[in-house]
Design a protein around this motif. Structure first.
Motif, mmCIF file in Angstrom:
data_model
loop_
_atom_site.group_PDB
_atom_site.id
_atom_site.type_symbol
_atom_site.label_atom_id
_atom_site.label_comp_id
_atom_site.label_asym_id
_atom_site.label_seq_id
_atom_site.Cartn_x
_atom_site.Cartn_y
_atom_site.Cartn_z
ATOM 1 N N GLY A 1 0.776 -1.229 0.000
ATOM 2 C CA GLY A 1 0.000 0.000 0.000
ATOM 3 C C GLY A 1 0.806 1.277 0.000
ATOM 4 O O GLY A 1 0.233 2.370 -0.098
ATOM 5 N N LEU A 2 2.128 1.165 0.109
ATOM 6 C CA LEU A 2 2.961 2.356 0.144
ATOM 7 C C LEU A 2 3.361 2.786 -1.265
ATOM 8 O O LEU A 2 3.631 1.950 -2.136
ATOM 9 C CB LEU A 2 4.227 2.116 0.971
ATOM 10 C CG LEU A 2 4.056 1.841 2.454
ATOM 11 C CD1 LEU A 2 5.419 1.672 3.110
ATOM 12 C CD2 LEU A 2 3.274 2.954 3.142
ATOM 13 N N ARG A 3 3.408 4.095 -1.477
ATOM 14 C CA ARG A 3 3.977 4.608 -2.715
ATOM 15 C C ARG A 3 5.489 4.384 -2.700
ATOM 16 O O ARG A 3 6.078 4.125 -1.655
ATOM 17 C CB ARG A 3 3.675 6.099 -2.845
ATOM 18 C CG ARG A 3 2.182 6.417 -2.961
ATOM 19 C CD ARG A 3 1.931 7.910 -2.943
ATOM 20 N NE ARG A 3 2.236 8.489 -1.632
ATOM 21 C CZ ARG A 3 2.302 9.792 -1.384
ATOM 22 N NH1 ARG A 3 2.153 10.660 -2.371
ATOM 23 N NH2 ARG A 3 2.562 10.236 -0.173
ATOM 24 N N SER A 4 6.117 4.485 -3.856
ATOM 25 C CA SER A 4 7.565 4.340 -3.956
ATOM 26 C C SER A 4 8.203 5.699 -4.210
ATOM 27 O O SER A 4 7.579 6.606 -4.754
ATOM 28 C CB SER A 4 7.939 3.377 -5.082
ATOM 29 O OG SER A 4 7.431 2.084 -4.833
ATOM 30 N N GLY A 5 9.460 5.823 -3.819
ATOM 31 C CA GLY A 5 10.180 7.070 -4.040
ATOM 32 C C GLY A 5 10.790 7.603 -2.764
ATOM 33 O O GLY A 5 11.107 6.842 -1.850
ATOM 34 N N HIS A 6 10.936 8.939 -2.687
ATOM 35 C CA HIS A 6 11.580 9.532 -1.519
ATOM 36 C C HIS A 6 11.043 10.928 -1.242
ATOM 37 O O HIS A 6 10.351 11.522 -2.081
ATOM 38 C CB HIS A 6 13.102 9.587 -1.706
ATOM 39 C CG HIS A 6 13.543 10.354 -2.933
ATOM 40 N ND1 HIS A 6 13.805 9.751 -4.136
ATOM 41 C CD2 HIS A 6 13.773 11.669 -3.130
ATOM 42 C CE1 HIS A 6 14.178 10.656 -5.028
ATOM 43 N NE2 HIS A 6 14.162 11.836 -4.429
ATOM 44 N N ILE A 7 11.332 11.421 -0.070
ATOM 45 C CA ILE A 7 10.951 12.780 0.327
ATOM 46 C C ILE A 7 11.682 13.765 -0.586
ATOM 47 O O ILE A 7 12.901 13.657 -0.762
ATOM 48 C CB ILE A 7 11.324 13.029 1.799
ATOM 49 C CG1 ILE A 7 10.540 12.075 2.708
ATOM 50 C CG2 ILE A 7 11.052 14.482 2.186
ATOM 51 C CD1 ILE A 7 11.031 12.071 4.145
ATOM 52 N N PRO A 8 10.987 14.706 -1.186
ATOM 53 C CA PRO A 8 11.653 15.653 -2.089
ATOM 54 C C PRO A 8 12.834 16.357 -1.411
ATOM 55 O O PRO A 8 12.739 16.803 -0.269
ATOM 56 C CB PRO A 8 10.537 16.649 -2.421
ATOM 57 C CG PRO A 8 9.278 15.854 -2.294
ATOM 58 C CD PRO A 8 9.522 14.921 -1.141
ATOM 59 N N GLY A 9 13.934 16.424 -2.143
ATOM 60 C CA GLY A 9 15.123 17.098 -1.633
ATOM 61 C C GLY A 9 15.991 16.258 -0.734
ATOM 62 O O GLY A 9 17.052 16.715 -0.302
ATOM 63 N N SER A 10 15.563 15.032 -0.448
ATOM 64 C CA SER A 10 16.352 14.222 0.473
ATOM 65 C C SER A 10 17.530 13.571 -0.238
ATOM 66 O O SER A 10 17.556 13.419 -1.465
ATOM 67 C CB SER A 10 15.478 13.153 1.136
ATOM 68 O OG SER A 10 14.886 12.307 0.174
ATOM 69 N N LEU A 11 18.498 13.171 0.563
ATOM 70 C CA LEU A 11 19.689 12.481 0.102
ATOM 71 C C LEU A 11 19.581 11.008 0.445
ATOM 72 O O LEU A 11 18.735 10.625 1.248
ATOM 73 C CB LEU A 11 20.938 13.090 0.755
ATOM 74 C CG LEU A 11 21.117 14.596 0.578
ATOM 75 C CD1 LEU A 11 22.213 15.107 1.504
ATOM 76 C CD2 LEU A 11 21.437 14.949 -0.866
ATOM 77 N N ASN A 12 20.447 10.203 -0.122
ATOM 78 C CA ASN A 12 20.384 8.762 0.112
ATOM 79 C C ASN A 12 21.746 8.210 0.501
ATOM 80 O O ASN A 12 22.740 8.435 -0.177
ATOM 81 C CB ASN A 12 19.888 8.050 -1.157
ATOM 82 C CG ASN A 12 19.781 6.544 -1.004
ATOM 83 O OD1 ASN A 12 20.152 5.794 -1.903
ATOM 84 N ND2 ASN A 12 19.255 6.080 0.115
ATOM 85 N N LEU A 13 21.775 7.503 1.639
ATOM 86 C CA LEU A 13 22.954 6.748 2.041
ATOM 87 C C LEU A 13 22.469 5.467 2.707
ATOM 88 O O LEU A 13 22.055 5.487 3.868
ATOM 89 C CB LEU A 13 23.840 7.544 3.012
ATOM 90 C CG LEU A 13 25.111 6.806 3.474
ATOM 91 C CD1 LEU A 13 26.019 6.481 2.295
ATOM 92 C CD2 LEU A 13 25.851 7.628 4.522
ATOM 93 N N PRO A 14 22.457 4.337 1.993
ATOM 94 C CA PRO A 14 22.026 3.080 2.614
ATOM 95 C C PRO A 14 22.816 2.796 3.880
ATOM 96 O O PRO A 14 24.044 2.964 3.913
ATOM 97 C CB PRO A 14 22.309 2.043 1.521
ATOM 98 C CG PRO A 14 22.233 2.822 0.241
ATOM 99 C CD PRO A 14 22.811 4.171 0.576
ATOM 100 N N PHE A 15 22.113 2.365 4.934
ATOM 101 C CA PHE A 15 22.744 2.215 6.239
ATOM 102 C C PHE A 15 23.919 1.256 6.214
ATOM 103 O O PHE A 15 24.902 1.439 6.942
ATOM 104 C CB PHE A 15 21.710 1.740 7.273
ATOM 105 C CG PHE A 15 21.346 0.281 7.152
ATOM 106 C CD1 PHE A 15 21.976 -0.681 7.905
ATOM 107 C CD2 PHE A 15 20.358 -0.140 6.259
ATOM 108 C CE1 PHE A 15 21.650 -2.027 7.792
ATOM 109 C CE2 PHE A 15 20.021 -1.483 6.132
ATOM 110 C CZ PHE A 15 20.678 -2.428 6.906
ATOM 111 N N ASN A 16 23.853 0.218 5.351
ATOM 112 C CA ASN A 16 24.939 -0.764 5.341
ATOM 113 C C ASN A 16 26.201 -0.268 4.642
ATOM 114 O O ASN A 16 27.209 -0.975 4.623
ATOM 115 C CB ASN A 16 24.470 -2.093 4.730
ATOM 116 C CG ASN A 16 23.872 -1.936 3.344
ATOM 117 O OD1 ASN A 16 23.906 -0.853 2.750
ATOM 118 N ND2 ASN A 16 23.307 -3.011 2.820
ATOM 119 N N ALA A 17 26.154 0.948 4.111
ATOM 120 C CA ALA A 17 27.363 1.551 3.548
ATOM 121 C C ALA A 17 28.347 1.965 4.639
ATOM 122 O O ALA A 17 29.491 2.314 4.339
ATOM 123 C CB ALA A 17 27.000 2.763 2.684
#
Length: 292
Positions: free
Chosen positions: A192-208
């Motif tokens: 039921g969740l949409r896909s994508g991200h909060i506008p303007g946010s950055l991404n760093l997967p935690f396992n990095a």
């Protein structure tokens, strides 16, 4: 005999040498996504570090909301902590099975309720087992203790605050989910969740932030480089987000190791933001951070 923590990150060698200290509380904060079996509590029942107690992220939570494992009230956390045998004098070491998936959430929760004498076990149960250290299936009920919680509201952000931040951009938002989930190339696990991200946010997967072989945290300078490569300005305040508020705390812990404390967790995270509704969603690589 009492023990003091050498820092916010402790080695397996240090923990093995201090297992019997009377003021030490070891917490297994392992967590699995919905549908994964065996569940984390069953893993704990089959093997855990001697003396460890299971910190159930789904139980130690606010049960008056439909959102998963949101922070409980201070009064409720006092009861949960006391039942685990945690007092304000306890020295707490938290671990999880892979190294830094959910241990950060337990570490952050304790600090959010005023308990700073808490550290994470570097490499978690993965490294402990690789070194062939002792584990047990014996679960011993701890003696109850009295814990006084002092809630820190600056450690948490609500959906309303994150919505307001879209206009002000006073705080940077960084997302701990995988790159595929961030860019909507992968579907969300929760229906039921949409896909994508909060506008303007950055991404760093935690396992990095961890070594894929040992589960140990990367050297501090490598952690710093990972955040900077993701586009984060370490001189500005940060909101960490993720799927449901668990792995976001891994990023908070990584920033803590860099000496950065003006960091909060969006507790509702994508489970709240991604629901059908008015919250705006972006897909594809983010223009500010190039989706890295």
């Amino acid at each position: 005999m009492s023990v003091s923590l050498p820092g916010s990150l402790v080695s397996t060698e240090w923990l093995a040498a201090h297992l019997d200290h009377q003021n030490l509380v070891i917490l297994d904060g392992s967590f699995k996504l919905p549908g994964a079996t065996p569940i984390a509590s069953e893993d704990f029942a089959s093997r855990h570090i001697p003396g460890a107690r299971f910190f159930d992220i789904d139980t130690i939570a606010d049960h008056e909301t439909l959102l998963p494992h949101m922070l409980p009230s201070a009064d409720a956390f006092e009861r949960y902590a006391g039942d685990l045998g945690i007092s304000n004098d306890s020295v707490v070491v938290v671990y999880d099975t892979p190294g830094l998936m959910s241990a950060g959430r337990v570490w952050w929760t304790l600090r959010t309720f005023g308990h700073d004498t808490v550290a994470i076990l570097d490499g978690g149960l993965k490294k402990w087992l690789a070194e062939e250290r002792a584990v047990t299936h014996e679960v011993v009920a701890p003696a109850s203790a009295r814990f006084h919680a002092t809630f820190d509201p600056t450690a948490v952000r609500s959906k309303a605050q994150v919505l307001d931040n879209l206009g002000s951009r006073a705080e940077q938002v960084i997302d701990a989910r995988s790159a595929g989930r961030f860019t909507a190339e992968e579907k969300e696990a929760r229906p039921g969740l949409r896909s994508g991200h909060i506008p303007g946010s950055l991404n760093l997967p935690f396992n990095a932030l961890t070594d894929p072989q040992s589960g140990e945290l990367l050297p501090v300078e490598d952690i710093r480089k990972a955040f900077e490569t993701a586009g984060l300005d370490l001189s500005k305040p940060v909101i960490a987000s993720c799927g449901s508020g668990v792995t976001a705390a891994a990023l908070v812990f990584g920033l803590h190791l860099l000496g950065k404390e003006d960091v909060a967790v969006y507790d509702g995270a994508w489970t709240e933001w991604g629901q059908p509704g008015e919250a705006p969603v972006d897909i594809g690589p983010d223009k500010r951070g190039d989706g890295r």
